[in-house]
Design an enzyme around this catalytic site. Structure first.
Site, mmCIF file in Angstrom:
data_model
loop_
_atom_site.group_PDB
_atom_site.id
_atom_site.type_symbol
_atom_site.label_atom_id
_atom_site.label_comp_id
_atom_site.label_asym_id
_atom_site.label_seq_id
_atom_site.Cartn_x
_atom_site.Cartn_y
_atom_site.Cartn_z
ATOM 1 C CE LYS A 119 17.708 12.669 -2.816
ATOM 2 N NZ LYS A 119 17.020 12.768 -4.098
ATOM 3 C CE LYS A 203 10.654 14.139 0.704
ATOM 4 N NZ LYS A 203 10.274 14.393 -0.654
ATOM 5 C CE LYS A 206 7.991 9.435 -6.441
ATOM 6 N NZ LYS A 206 8.867 10.391 -7.105
HETATM 7 P P1 ATP Z 1 10.503 11.288 -2.650
HETATM 8 O O1 ATP Z 1 11.351 12.063 -1.707
HETATM 9 O O2 ATP Z 1 9.142 11.019 -2.131
HETATM 10 O O3 ATP Z 1 11.214 10.090 -3.197
HETATM 11 P P2 ATP Z 1 11.048 13.303 -4.341
HETATM 12 O O4 ATP Z 1 10.982 14.443 -3.375
HETATM 13 O O5 ATP Z 1 12.354 12.765 -4.700
HETATM 14 O O6 ATP Z 1 10.139 12.149 -3.875
HETATM 15 P P3 ATP Z 1 9.388 13.796 -6.606
HETATM 16 O O7 ATP Z 1 8.793 12.489 -6.715
HETATM 17 O O8 ATP Z 1 9.920 14.350 -7.840
HETATM 18 O O9 ATP Z 1 10.528 13.868 -5.629
HETATM 19 O O10 ATP Z 1 8.345 14.802 -5.932
HETATM 20 C C1 ATP Z 1 7.299 15.262 -6.679
HETATM 21 C C2 ATP Z 1 6.575 16.363 -5.982
HETATM 22 O O11 ATP Z 1 5.977 15.895 -4.775
HETATM 23 C C3 ATP Z 1 7.474 17.536 -5.582
HETATM 24 O O12 ATP Z 1 6.779 18.733 -5.868
HETATM 25 C C4 ATP Z 1 7.660 17.358 -4.105
HETATM 26 O O13 ATP Z 1 7.890 18.574 -3.438
HETATM 27 C C5 ATP Z 1 6.319 16.767 -3.714
HETATM 28 N N1 ATP Z 1 6.422 15.969 -2.496
HETATM 29 C C6 ATP Z 1 7.196 14.875 -2.313
HETATM 30 N N2 ATP Z 1 7.001 14.370 -1.065
HETATM 31 C C7 ATP Z 1 6.087 15.177 -0.459
HETATM 32 C C8 ATP Z 1 5.467 15.186 0.833
HETATM 33 N N3 ATP Z 1 5.750 14.264 1.722
HETATM 34 N N4 ATP Z 1 4.575 16.162 1.125
HETATM 35 C C9 ATP Z 1 4.269 17.120 0.213
HETATM 36 N N5 ATP Z 1 4.811 17.164 -1.025
HETATM 37 C C10 ATP Z 1 5.717 16.206 -1.365
#
Ligand code: ATP
Ligand code: LTN
Length: 342
Positions: A119, A203, A206
């Site tokens: 990041k 992955k 969001k």
């Molecule tokens: P993103 O990267 O999607 O913006 P994030 O990783 O910042 O999301 P959170 O929204 O807090 O974070 O993630 C919530 C939960 O979802 C965490 O346990 C994370 O590990 C899980 N998670 C996020 N993306 C995935 C994915 N693509 N596959 C499996 N688990 C995921």
């Protein structure tokens, strides 16, 4: 005869309110396990709004997303009668414990977190905040504050969980056993990393391009379109080969996780059929799974009073535990004044 309730181990997890809708990765990687764990753990689940501040959200959209995220936890099956559901910033001990943990975390140790490095590289020196750097320490505080033994998360959180374990172990070696509980990560291999539909080696996130994401609150037409235009690999035959065919493997993982059918059986069923068949059936599976979810979320959002009551009861119950654990740890650090004057 009274039955004495037997204390169950605790599980803790959180999701950031950084989007209007959670996505399928959040659901399969985390939320699905949250719901299942309620049968065997005392579960504490949080909308981690303090973490979301590290991306500098607009205040009004943050407020809305906190509520929308809580409504989605409930719609997925988090049961406020059995589990504690609360908003992180309502329990002040999270930031208090973060400070104590900051003072036992190495600067270099925090600097090695790959999510921070990625990041930070994207943002550039001027835009990176101390908050972003400290994000994993706040996450460790979330977990240690409830003496959580298990933390259900996706693969991307493995390194952060490892830091939480290191910090808990450090408190025990510095201040004596019993200072903190060392948590375990629960990362379910089959769904630990759901991939972007357009870029099946990254992955699902969001912050990814919308066409690569299935949002839990998406309209069925949008879901069908996204799945049908998912990137698949060369060839046309449905086989399980994550290295050579990551796009098809991702679709198979999603199919299997939502239906409970083993991957081999799905592959067998699609012998002699084309990718297109798999995609249109998967679209149906996803839509059928998400439609009731969307309806339940809308019901929770339509009753703000009920949502407020659930969240304020949750915060009270969370603070009750957090206050005791914080004081226990603070006392170990030598901050006994606070303890005596209460
Ligand atoms: P993103 O990267 O999607 O913006 P994030 O990783 O910042 O999301 P959170 O929204 O807090 O974070 O993630 C919530 C939960 O979802 C965490 O346990 C994370 O590990 C899980 N998670 C996020 N993306 C995935 C994915 N693509 N596959 C499996 N688990 C995921
Ligand atoms: N960093 C996590 C969200 C999070 C979390 C936690 C997860 C914050 N605090 C405590 C488990 C336990 C993420 O998914 N981005």
């Amino acid at each position: 005869m009274f039955s004495v309730p037997i204390a169950r181990p605790r599980a803790f997890s959180g999701i950031q309110p950084t989007a209007d809708s959670l996505h399928l990765g959040n659901y399969l990687g985390a939320l699905k396990q949250w719901v299942e764990l309620q049968d065997s753990y005392d579960c504490i689940y949080s909308v981690v709004d303090l973490h979301a501040l590290t991306v500098g959200p607009d205040p009004e959209s943050l407020r809305q997303r906190v509520r929308a995220t809580a409504a989605q936890f409930l719609a997925a099956g988090v049961d406020p009668e059995r589990s504690i559901l609360f908003v992180q910033s309502e329990v002040p001990q999270h930031t208090q414990l973060t400070w104590l943990l900051n003072c036992v975390t190495g600067f270099g140790e925090a600097g090695r977190m790959t999510q921070f490095k990625d990041k930070a590289a994207k943002l550039g020196d001027q835009a990176v905040t101390v908050g972003l750097f400290d994000y994993p320490v706040l996450m460790a505080a979330d977990i240690l504050l409830y003496d959580a033994e298990l933390v259900p998360v996706g693969e991307d959180q493995r390194q952060h969980l490892e830091l939480s374990r290191t910090l808990a172990a450090r408190l025990n070696s510095r201040f004596g056993e019993g200072a903190a509980v060392v948590p375990e990560a629960l990362i379910v291999k089959a769904t630990a990393k759901i991939y972007d539909l357009q870029e099946p080696t990254a992955k699902m996130s969001k912050t990814g391009h919308p066409s690569g994401i299935i949002e839990l609150l998406d309209d069925p037409k949008v879901i069908a379109k996204r799945i049908k235009s998912a990137v698949t690999d060369s060839g046309a035959e449905v086989t399980w080969d994550p290295a050579a065919k990551p796009g098809v493997a991702n679709l198979l993982s999603i199919y299997s996780a939502l239906t409970g059918q083993p991957i081999e059986q799905i592959v067998d069923d699609y012998q002699g059929k084309l990718y297109g068949h798999l995609k249109s059936d998967l679209a149906e599976v996803v839509i059928a799974a998400l439609s009731p979810f969307r309806e339940r979320t809308a019901l929770y959002l339509a009753d703000p009073g009920q949502l407020d009551r659930i969240l304020s009861t949750g915060a009270e119950r969370a603070e009750d535990i957090a206050d005791r654990v914080y004081r226990r740890i603070a006392t170990r650090f030598g901050l006994g004044q606070a303890e005596r004057s209460r």
